[in-house]
Motif scaffolding. Structure first.
Motif, PDB file in Angstrom:
ATOM      1  N   ASP A 230       0.865  -1.175   0.000  1.00  0.00           N
ATOM      2  CA  ASP A 230       0.000   0.000   0.000  1.00  0.00           C
ATOM      3  C   ASP A 230       0.900   1.223   0.000  1.00  0.00           C
TER       4      ASP A 230
ATOM      5  N   GLU B 180      -7.710   7.039 -12.635  1.00  0.00           N
ATOM      6  CA  GLU B 180      -8.030   5.886 -11.801  1.00  0.00           C
ATOM      7  C   GLU B 180      -7.725   4.652 -12.620  1.00  0.00           C
TER       8      GLU B 180
ATOM      9  N   THR C 139      -6.938   0.137 -12.663  1.00  0.00           N
ATOM     10  CA  THR C 139      -6.810  -1.175 -12.054  1.00  0.00           C
ATOM     11  C   THR C 139      -5.539  -1.797 -12.611  1.00  0.00           C
TER      12      THR C 139
ATOM     13  N   ALA D  71      -5.038   1.988  -8.448  1.00  0.00           N
ATOM     14  CA  ALA D  71      -4.227   3.196  -8.254  1.00  0.00           C
ATOM     15  C   ALA D  71      -5.071   4.417  -8.597  1.00  0.00           C
TER      16      ALA D  71
ATOM     17  N   TRP E  97      -2.051   3.792  -4.071  1.00  0.00           N
ATOM     18  CA  TRP E  97      -2.298   2.496  -4.693  1.00  0.00           C
ATOM     19  C   TRP E  97      -2.166   1.393  -3.674  1.00  0.00           C
TER      20      TRP E  97
END
Length: 159
Positions: A5, A80, A82, A91, A108
């Motif tokens: 993270d 945005e 994936t 993210a 992210w």
């Protein structure tokens, strides 16, 4: 320990539109960073639906093949995405005008999918985290260098 993270914020000495243009210079990415290989994109713009493909080679003994799908794009404010491949997650990148430049906030979360990365996360998470953070530093430095190409002052740096 099977997840990376990240939250960060970085200042760039150019307005968000100009930084967005720099980020769209996909054809230059591999020349900017030694840690990036096999970079390609389905489109040459940061638009919803575009998929970026890359292999990331951090300064540790593993590599990641990633596909980054842009799920949302509002120029020059937000992206945005994936992420799929050896790691999966999401993210978000936000660009805001601040101090005659752009403040970029990134968030992210990546889960390790491939067996080698899952094992690495289990037995050497601090090393994996260190490698991740070095790649982030190099990416920011590369974008900052490109953004500075037309300016004289590097600005106040990271915040």
């Amino acid at each position: 320990m099977n997840r990376l993270d990240y939250r960060g914020a970085f200042w760039f000495p150019v307005e968000p539109n100009e930084l967005w243009d720099t980020i769209e210079r996909f054809d230059q990415f591999e020349s900017w960073w030694a840690w990036l290989r096999d970079f390609g994109a389905d489109s040459d713009r940061l638009v919803t639906g575009n998929v970026l493909h890359a292999t990331v080679i951090p300064p540790v003994p593993y590599r990641l093949a990633l596909d980054i799908r842009l799920e949302g794009s509002l120029r020059p404010h937000v992206l945005e995405a994936t992420i799929d491949g050896d790691a999966r997650g999401f993210a978000v990148i936000r660009l805001d005008p601040v101090d005659d430049g752009a403040q970029v906030a990134v968030v992210w979360s990546l889960g390790m999918v491939s067996t080698p990365l899952r094992i690495a996360a289990l037995v050497a998470y601090p090393l994996m985290r260190w490698g991740h953070d070095r790649v982030v530093e190099m990416a920011v430095a590369g974008f900052r260098q490109q953004a500075l190409a037309g300016t004289r002052d590097g600005g106040p740096g990271e915040r």
